[in-house]
Design a protein around this motif. Structure first.
Motif, PDB file in Angstrom:
ATOM      1  N   ARG A  99      -5.708 -23.624  30.344  1.00 30.49           N
ATOM      2  CA  ARG A  99      -6.330 -23.673  31.666  1.00 30.49           C
ATOM      3  C   ARG A  99      -5.292 -23.509  32.774  1.00 30.49           C
ATOM      4  N   ARG A 117      -9.160 -28.320  36.495  1.00 24.24           N
ATOM      5  CA  ARG A 117     -10.467 -28.660  35.920  1.00 24.24           C
ATOM      6  C   ARG A 117     -11.509 -27.576  36.211  1.00 24.24           C
ATOM      7  N   THR A 118     -11.323 -26.844  37.319  1.00 16.91           N
ATOM      8  CA  THR A 118     -12.263 -25.765  37.653  1.00 16.91           C
ATOM      9  C   THR A 118     -12.176 -24.638  36.637  1.00 16.91           C
ATOM     10  N   SER A 120     -12.177 -24.810  33.497  1.00 17.25           N
ATOM     11  CA  SER A 120     -13.127 -25.016  32.401  1.00 17.25           C
ATOM     12  C   SER A 120     -14.466 -24.382  32.730  1.00 17.25           C
ATOM     13  N   THR A 121     -14.891 -24.505  33.988  1.00 17.42           N
ATOM     14  CA  THR A 121     -16.170 -23.918  34.402  1.00 17.42           C
ATOM     15  C   THR A 121     -16.128 -22.404  34.314  1.00 17.42           C
TER      16      THR A 121
END
Length: 339
Positions: A99, A117-118, A120-121
């Motif tokens: 990521r 974390r974005t 992952s989307t």
């Protein structure tokens, strides 16, 4: 109203329309069904404009594609870069596409910095999943591999068919007494222990397989050298029904002068072809190598060559009687082109 299921919401709207058609005012309807006057008015307006379709529940939230930091064209470019390159090829300080690596690629290529974390989307939306990568030698030539698959191998097949010969795939492997593979059950927190001998004993093997399930093999006491290879090739052409078309890798012994001289003396019985360099994934005989090592290491540890040799011979004899198992190697995605 919003907390109700879609079916209950639609029923409430039909109730509002029924009450309105019976002559009640907006305020009276709102008091009876538990909605605001504005909510009742909006339901009546939608019904007047769209009819029954205006009472159906639609999707909530923003329209798909809105609120994204990357444009559609930028996402397509990033996906293409990830599919075609490794991070180091693009100058990124990562070995694999994590990521963090994707985030840095987006920042460099698109000028947009996103949270880890974005990623992952975005990756889930693109259909990308975390996978264990296949190993390919850095020295391998993708162009040579494509030429082999599209031109060289089909030409060998056509030649073998024209001369009514048999295509064999050859390779060499070895088994070691200290080889440990697989997993073992044990209580949680107590890692199991195996005790192989550190006095390493090794045994070599040369083999050749066909996509019809044929197998030829010979155990080697030491490293493969020209005399041993010639002895194996002699046996191979003696047992074959027709001319042998042998495909193998570029091991130096395959090009030894003694081997080349022997091949020159038997042009009508055998012809050899070499796989692209650093391309073991193109050789179906690698399936046999993996099968052998997996089978031998499942047995009690062999702590000497005299103990290792019977295990190897036993498994190879079993494989020689199992043509279906040999054919199964060619079902692997890497070897399917040769099936």
């Amino acid at each position: 109203m919003r907390k109700l299921p879609a079916a209950a919401q639609e029923e409430r709207r039909r109730q509002v329309i029924g009450l309105r058609e019976s002559g009640l005012t907006y305020d009276a309807i709102a008091a009876q069904v538990g909605l605001t006057r504005t909510g009742v008015f909006d339901i009546c307006r939608r019904f007047a404009e769209q009819g029954q379709a205006g009472l159906a529940s639609g999707p909530r939230g923003p329209a798909p594609g809105t609120g994204r930091f990357l444009q559609v064209e930028q996402e397509a470019q990033v996906r293409a870069l990830i599919r075609r390159h490794t991070p180091d090829e693009l100058g990124l300080p990562f070995a694999l596409w994590s990521r963090a690596a994707v985030r840095e690629l987006i920042e460099r290529h698109c000028g947009v910095r996103l949270a880890v974390r974005t990623m992952s989307t975005y990756l889930a939306r693109w259909g990308f999943t975390a996978q264990k990568p296949l190993r390919r030698a850095y020295e391998q030539s993708p162009k040579a591999v494509r030429r082999w698959l599209r031109q060289d191998y089909p030409a060998i097949v056509a030649q073998a068919r024209g001369e009514k010969g048999t295509i064999f795939w050859g390779d060499e492997t070895g088994s070691r007494s200290d080889d440990v593979r697989g997993r073992s059950f044990a209580p949680r927190g107590r890692t199991p222990v195996v005790r192989p001998s550190h006095k390493r004993a090794g045994l070599g093997l040369i083999s050749a397989v066909t996509n019809k399930g044929e197998l030829r093999w010979m155990v080697l006491e030491g490293a493969l050298k020209a005399p041993s290879l010639i002895r194996f090739l002699t046996r191979l052409i003696q047992d074959a029904n027709g001319k042998v078309f042998l495909i193998w890798d570029n091991l130096p012994v395959h090009r030894a002068r003694a081997v080349q001289d022997w091949l020159t003396e038997h042009p009508g019985q055998i012809e050899v072809f070499h796989l692209p360099s650093y391309s073991p994934e193109l050789n179906p005989d690698e399936g046999l190598n993996a099968d052998l090592k997996h089978a031998v290491t499942r047995k009690p540890p062999a702590r000497s060559k005299p103990a290792l040799k019977p295990a190897v011979i036993s498994h190879m004899r079993r494989l020689a009687k199992s043509p279906g198992r040999i054919r199964s190697y060619f079902a692997h995605p890497s070897f399917r082109y040769a099936a």
